[in-house]
Design a protein around this motif. Sequence first.
Motif, PDB file in Angstrom:
ATOM      1  N   SER A 284       0.706  -1.052  -0.199  1.00 53.25           N
ATOM      2  CA  SER A 284       0.097   0.188  -0.134  1.00 53.25           C
ATOM      3  C   SER A 284       0.797   1.030  -0.042  1.00 53.25           C
ATOM      4  O   SER A 284       0.579   2.376  -0.899  1.00 53.25           O
ATOM      5  CB  SER A 284      -0.940  -0.015   1.519  1.00 53.25           C
TER       6      SER A 284
ATOM      7  N   SER B 281      -6.019  11.569   0.440  1.00 57.21           N
ATOM      8  CA  SER B 281      -6.251  11.028  -1.110  1.00 57.21           C
ATOM      9  C   SER B 281      -7.236  12.261  -1.688  1.00 57.21           C
ATOM     10  O   SER B 281      -7.908  13.047  -1.100  1.00 57.21           O
ATOM     11  CB  SER B 281      -6.836   9.752  -1.225  1.00 57.21           C
TER      12      SER B 281
ATOM     13  N   SER C  63       1.758   7.410  -6.546  1.00 60.53           N
ATOM     14  CA  SER C  63       0.351   8.106  -6.778  1.00 60.53           C
ATOM     15  C   SER C  63       0.448   9.539  -6.875  1.00 60.53           C
ATOM     16  O   SER C  63       1.020  10.114  -5.830  1.00 60.53           O
ATOM     17  CB  SER C  63      -0.847   7.395  -6.026  1.00 60.53           C
ATOM     18  N   LYS C  64       0.126  10.450  -7.681  1.00 58.58           N
ATOM     19  CA  LYS C  64      -0.096  11.812  -7.616  1.00 58.58           C
ATOM     20  C   LYS C  64      -1.473  12.272  -6.913  1.00 58.58           C
ATOM     21  O   LYS C  64      -1.625  13.374  -6.641  1.00 58.58           O
ATOM     22  CB  LYS C  64      -0.194  12.391  -8.982  1.00 58.58           C
ATOM     23  N   ARG C  65      -2.386  11.302  -6.588  1.00 59.39           N
ATOM     24  CA  ARG C  65      -3.489  11.489  -5.823  1.00 59.39           C
ATOM     25  C   ARG C  65      -3.491  11.369  -4.356  1.00 59.39           C
ATOM     26  O   ARG C  65      -4.602  11.484  -3.493  1.00 59.39           O
ATOM     27  CB  ARG C  65      -4.786  10.905  -6.345  1.00 59.39           C
ATOM     28  N   ASP C  66      -2.461  10.831  -3.818  1.00 53.37           N
ATOM     29  CA  ASP C  66      -2.179  10.239  -2.346  1.00 53.37           C
ATOM     30  C   ASP C  66      -1.190  11.023  -1.874  1.00 53.37           C
ATOM     31  O   ASP C  66      -0.072  11.463  -2.526  1.00 53.37           O
ATOM     32  CB  ASP C  66      -2.100   8.787  -2.299  1.00 53.37           C
TER      33      ASP C  66
ATOM     34  N   ARG D 189     -10.333  12.059  -4.200  1.00 55.26           N
ATOM     35  CA  ARG D 189     -11.119  11.383  -4.606  1.00 55.26           C
ATOM     36  C   ARG D 189     -11.911  12.135  -5.697  1.00 55.26           C
ATOM     37  O   ARG D 189     -12.394  13.349  -5.528  1.00 55.26           O
ATOM     38  CB  ARG D 189     -11.941  10.913  -3.458  1.00 55.26           C
TER      39      ARG D 189
ATOM     40  N   ASP E  48       2.311   1.824  -3.561  1.00 53.63           N
ATOM     41  CA  ASP E  48       1.096   2.446  -4.282  1.00 53.63           C
ATOM     42  C   ASP E  48       0.885   4.118  -3.944  1.00 53.63           C
ATOM     43  O   ASP E  48       0.776   4.727  -4.789  1.00 53.63           O
ATOM     44  CB  ASP E  48      -0.057   1.773  -4.155  1.00 53.63           C
ATOM     45  N   ILE E  49       1.017   4.148  -2.797  1.00 51.35           N
ATOM     46  CA  ILE E  49       0.713   5.817  -2.222  1.00 51.35           C
ATOM     47  C   ILE E  49       1.732   6.417  -2.840  1.00 51.35           C
ATOM     48  O   ILE E  49       1.581   7.529  -3.313  1.00 51.35           O
ATOM     49  CB  ILE E  49       0.583   5.955  -0.700  1.00 51.35           C
TER      50      ILE E  49
END
Length: 158
Positions: free
Chosen positions: A44, A72, A51-54, A74, A47-48
């Motif tokens: 996890s 995050s 990510s550009k969203r986390d 959403r 992945d975070i």
Amino acid sequence: MKLKIEGDKGGSDVVEASSEDIGHYTDMALDLWPKSKAEELYESFRDIMASKRDKILFYRLGSEFVSFIHLSIRVDYVEGSESSPTGYIEGVYVKPPHRRKGYSAKLVKVGEQWLRKKGCKQIGSDIHLDNHVSYDFHIGMGFTEASRLIAFIKDIEG
């Protein structure tokens, strides 16, 4: 990287997570989500970080990491939101000896600054109905209760 809180004259001890921080995250995340497995949390975290969203932020006292927040962005519906994208607190944790000292509030403030720069006008979160400590934290941070939800699950026979 140490981050500045807007309007904070004394500076802050909020740092953005880097790939070297996986151990700090995993240790605290296992306390927050005790049913998780370390391997799942490691994955996890990777992945975070990709990510550009986390974003994960830590509150650090000297060399000790005492708190984290996972935020995050959403783009799907967030309960109670009126806009999209919406920021979301996926998890926030403070080690027990360091609670009620304002560290999570500083993490939320820095997180809101990041979310605002990403176009978010609101931030959401959720808790379990019986988590009174988290409820008090959210109310204290200025959140308003949007709704109550009880989720059901049933195995399909056959």
